[in-house]
Design a protein around this motif. Structure first.
Motif, PDB file in Angstrom:
ATOM      1  N   LEU A 140      60.768  41.472  47.673  1.00 22.95           N
ATOM      2  CA  LEU A 140      60.481  40.051  47.559  1.00 22.95           C
ATOM      3  C   LEU A 140      59.951  39.796  46.153  1.00 22.95           C
ATOM      4  O   LEU A 140      59.025  40.474  45.713  1.00 22.95           O
ATOM      5  N   GLY A 141      60.570  38.856  45.447  1.00 19.61           N
ATOM      6  CA  GLY A 141      60.162  38.556  44.079  1.00 19.61           C
ATOM      7  C   GLY A 141      59.641  37.137  43.952  1.00 19.61           C
ATOM      8  O   GLY A 141      60.242  36.204  44.482  1.00 19.61           O
ATOM      9  N   ILE A 142      58.533  36.990  43.260  1.00 16.90           N
ATOM     10  CA  ILE A 142      57.910  35.690  43.011  1.00 16.90           C
ATOM     11  C   ILE A 142      57.654  35.585  41.513  1.00 16.90           C
ATOM     12  O   ILE A 142      57.150  36.533  40.902  1.00 16.90           O
ATOM     13  N   ALA A 143      57.981  34.438  40.925  1.00 20.79           N
ATOM     14  CA  ALA A 143      57.673  34.186  39.523  1.00 20.79           C
ATOM     15  C   ALA A 143      56.695  33.019  39.462  1.00 20.79           C
ATOM     16  O   ALA A 143      56.888  32.005  40.133  1.00 20.79           O
ATOM     17  N   VAL A 144      55.659  33.174  38.666  1.00 22.21           N
ATOM     18  CA  VAL A 144      54.671  32.123  38.472  1.00 22.21           C
ATOM     19  C   VAL A 144      54.702  31.737  36.997  1.00 22.21           C
ATOM     20  O   VAL A 144      54.434  32.566  36.121  1.00 22.21           O
ATOM     21  N   GLY A 145      55.069  30.479  36.726  1.00 19.64           N
ATOM     22  CA  GLY A 145      55.088  29.985  35.357  1.00 19.64           C
ATOM     23  C   GLY A 145      53.767  29.327  35.024  1.00 19.64           C
ATOM     24  O   GLY A 145      53.193  28.617  35.847  1.00 19.64           O
ATOM     25  N   TYR A 146      53.276  29.580  33.804  1.00 14.37           N
ATOM     26  CA  TYR A 146      52.009  28.994  33.396  1.00 14.37           C
ATOM     27  C   TYR A 146      52.067  28.657  31.907  1.00 14.37           C
ATOM     28  O   TYR A 146      52.986  29.070  31.192  1.00 14.37           O
ATOM     29  N   GLY A 147      51.093  27.900  31.429  1.00 14.54           N
ATOM     30  CA  GLY A 147      51.168  27.373  30.080  1.00 14.54           C
ATOM     31  C   GLY A 147      50.345  28.080  29.025  1.00 14.54           C
ATOM     32  O   GLY A 147      50.713  28.084  27.859  1.00 14.54           O
ATOM     33  N   ASN A 148      49.232  28.701  29.375  1.00 19.92           N
ATOM     34  CA  ASN A 148      48.327  29.275  28.396  1.00 19.92           C
ATOM     35  C   ASN A 148      48.612  30.763  28.211  1.00 19.92           C
ATOM     36  O   ASN A 148      48.292  31.580  29.073  1.00 19.92           O
ATOM     37  N   ALA A 149      49.177  31.130  27.051  1.00 20.48           N
ATOM     38  CA  ALA A 149      49.546  32.524  26.783  1.00 20.48           C
ATOM     39  C   ALA A 149      48.339  33.458  26.743  1.00 20.48           C
ATOM     40  O   ALA A 149      48.481  34.661  26.932  1.00 20.48           O
ATOM     41  N   ALA A 150      47.159  32.919  26.513  1.00 18.72           N
ATOM     42  CA  ALA A 150      45.949  33.749  26.435  1.00 18.72           C
ATOM     43  C   ALA A 150      45.288  33.957  27.799  1.00 18.72           C
ATOM     44  O   ALA A 150      44.223  34.566  27.885  1.00 18.72           O
ATOM     45  N   SER A 151      45.912  33.482  28.861  1.00 16.62           N
ATOM     46  CA  SER A 151      45.322  33.574  30.204  1.00 16.62           C
ATOM     47  C   SER A 151      45.290  35.000  30.733  1.00 16.62           C
ATOM     48  O   SER A 151      46.160  35.803  30.440  1.00 16.62           O
ATOM     49  N   TRP A 152      44.277  35.274  31.535  1.00 16.92           N
ATOM     50  CA  TRP A 152      44.206  36.533  32.269  1.00 16.92           C
ATOM     51  C   TRP A 152      44.881  36.333  33.625  1.00 16.92           C
ATOM     52  O   TRP A 152      45.101  35.200  34.050  1.00 16.92           O
ATOM     53  N   HIS A 153      45.207  37.412  34.295  1.00 15.60           N
ATOM     54  CA  HIS A 153      45.729  37.323  35.662  1.00 15.60           C
ATOM     55  C   HIS A 153      45.237  38.526  36.466  1.00 15.60           C
ATOM     56  O   HIS A 153      44.883  39.551  35.905  1.00 15.60           O
ATOM     57  N   ARG A 154      45.204  38.335  37.762  1.00 18.82           N
ATOM     58  CA  ARG A 154      44.914  39.425  38.696  1.00 18.82           C
ATOM     59  C   ARG A 154      45.739  39.179  39.956  1.00 18.82           C
ATOM     60  O   ARG A 154      45.952  38.040  40.368  1.00 18.82           O
ATOM     61  N   VAL A 155      46.202  40.269  40.548  1.00 16.99           N
ATOM     62  CA  VAL A 155      47.008  40.211  41.763  1.00 16.99           C
ATOM     63  C   VAL A 155      46.437  41.232  42.725  1.00 16.99           C
ATOM     64  O   VAL A 155      46.241  42.398  42.361  1.00 16.99           O
ATOM     65  N   PHE A 156      46.170  40.793  43.963  1.00 13.78           N
ATOM     66  CA  PHE A 156      45.566  41.694  44.939  1.00 13.78           C
ATOM     67  C   PHE A 156      45.932  41.239  46.345  1.00 13.78           C
ATOM     68  O   PHE A 156      46.407  40.130  46.546  1.00 13.78           O
ATOM     69  N   THR A 157      45.710  42.119  47.319  1.00 18.82           N
ATOM     70  CA  THR A 157      45.988  41.794  48.719  1.00 18.82           C
ATOM     71  C   THR A 157      44.676  41.619  49.468  1.00 18.82           C
ATOM     72  O   THR A 157      43.650  42.205  49.105  1.00 18.82           O
ATOM     73  N   LEU A 158      44.740  40.799  50.511  1.00 16.96           N
ATOM     74  CA  LEU A 158      43.625  40.595  51.427  1.00 16.96           C
ATOM     75  C   LEU A 158      44.155  40.691  52.850  1.00 16.96           C
ATOM     76  O   LEU A 158      45.352  40.472  53.095  1.00 16.96           O
ATOM     77  N   THR A 159      43.266  40.978  53.787  1.00 17.78           N
ATOM     78  CA  THR A 159      43.658  41.059  55.186  1.00 17.78           C
ATOM     79  C   THR A 159      42.857  40.059  56.017  1.00 17.78           C
ATOM     80  O   THR A 159      41.866  39.510  55.558  1.00 17.78           O
ATOM     81  N   SER A 160      43.303  39.866  57.236  1.00 20.11           N
ATOM     82  CA  SER A 160      42.663  38.984  58.232  1.00 20.11           C
ATOM     83  C   SER A 160      42.537  37.544  57.772  1.00 20.11           C
ATOM     84  O   SER A 160      41.438  37.032  57.662  1.00 20.11           O
ATOM     85  N   PRO A 161      43.584  36.835  57.501  1.00 20.48           N
ATOM     86  CA  PRO A 161      44.994  37.194  57.645  1.00 20.48           C
ATOM     87  C   PRO A 161      45.536  37.910  56.392  1.00 20.48           C
ATOM     88  O   PRO A 161      44.917  37.878  55.330  1.00 20.48           O
ATOM     89  N   ASN A 162      46.721  38.521  56.558  1.00 17.27           N
ATOM     90  CA  ASN A 162      47.350  39.254  55.464  1.00 17.27           C
ATOM     91  C   ASN A 162      47.901  38.287  54.430  1.00 17.27           C
ATOM     92  O   ASN A 162      48.577  37.323  54.773  1.00 17.27           O
ATOM     93  N   ARG A 163      47.617  38.581  53.157  1.00 19.14           N
ATOM     94  CA  ARG A 163      48.126  37.732  52.094  1.00 19.14           C
ATOM     95  C   ARG A 163      48.054  38.473  50.764  1.00 19.14           C
ATOM     96  O   ARG A 163      47.259  39.385  50.585  1.00 19.14           O
ATOM     97  N   LEU A 164      48.923  38.043  49.848  1.00 16.15           N
ATOM     98  CA  LEU A 164      48.887  38.524  48.479  1.00 16.15           C
ATOM     99  C   LEU A 164      48.417  37.358  47.631  1.00 16.15           C
ATOM    100  O   LEU A 164      48.917  36.234  47.779  1.00 16.15           O
ATOM    101  N   VAL A 165      47.452  37.612  46.766  1.00 16.20           N
ATOM    102  CA  VAL A 165      46.825  36.565  45.965  1.00 16.20           C
ATOM    103  C   VAL A 165      47.145  36.789  44.501  1.00 16.20           C
ATOM    104  O   VAL A 165      47.029  37.916  43.996  1.00 16.20           O
ATOM    105  N   ILE A 166      47.546  35.720  43.830  1.00 14.96           N
ATOM    106  CA  ILE A 166      47.825  35.754  42.393  1.00 14.96           C
ATOM    107  C   ILE A 166      46.890  34.732  41.740  1.00 14.96           C
ATOM    108  O   ILE A 166      46.993  33.535  42.008  1.00 14.96           O
TER     109      ILE A 166
END
Length: 155
Positions: A125-151
């Motif tokens: 499964l592929g997801i693309a997230v477009g954003y405007g600020n090239a200097a931005s940080w990002h983090r991607v992680f999973t959580l449970t109860s309920p299950n989800r992936l967070v960007i």
């Protein structure tokens, strides 16, 4: 006596071979994509029925559909591509589990400009997230109860 045991075992194995077994969905599935603005960052949440085996994250200059190879336009000058290995947007019978938009702008967010579903093929499964600020940080992680992936993408 050995022939009798062998015959009984063969009979049991024959019965077990033809007993139908109910099976659960074998691959975690996507049911929803949510977005929200938070203090200091924008958030994209993928609601899933289970957690993927792994996820990969990379900054890219463009994305394409994994099935057709056709370019996918994503609003924003920067793109974060997130690939979930062992996840899908459809069930084992091929029915969609995610029925929302596959490419949508995100008005009201500070930095994230759009989200696109770029791949739903062979438990990838592929997801693309477009954003405007090239200097931005990002983090991607999973959580449970309920299950989800967070960007999360910083402002």
């Amino acid at each position: 006596m050995n022939k009798r045991i062998a015959a009984v075992l063969l009979a049991v194995l024959t019965v077990l071979t033809f007993v139908p077994v109910a099976s659960a969905q074998s691959t975690p599935t996507l049911s929803n994509i949510r977005t929200g603005r938070n203090t200091g960052f924008d958030r994209v949440v993928l609601d899933l029925s289970g957690l993927p085996a792994e996820h990969r994250v990379r900054e890219v200059t463009a994305v394409s559909n994994c099935g057709s190879g056709m370019p996918v336009a994503v609003p924003g000058s920067e793109i974060l591509e997130v690939t979930l290995i062992g996840a899908a947007a459809h069930d084992d019978a091929g029915n969609p589990t995610y029925t929302g938009s596959r490419n949508f702008p995100t008005p009201g967010l500070t930095n994230v400009r759009g989200v696109a579903l770029t791949c739903d093929f062979e438990a990838t499964l592929g997801i693309a997230v477009g954003y405007g600020n090239a200097a931005s940080w990002h983090r991607v992680f999973t959580l449970t109860s309920p299950n989800r992936l967070v960007i999360d993408i910083g402002h």
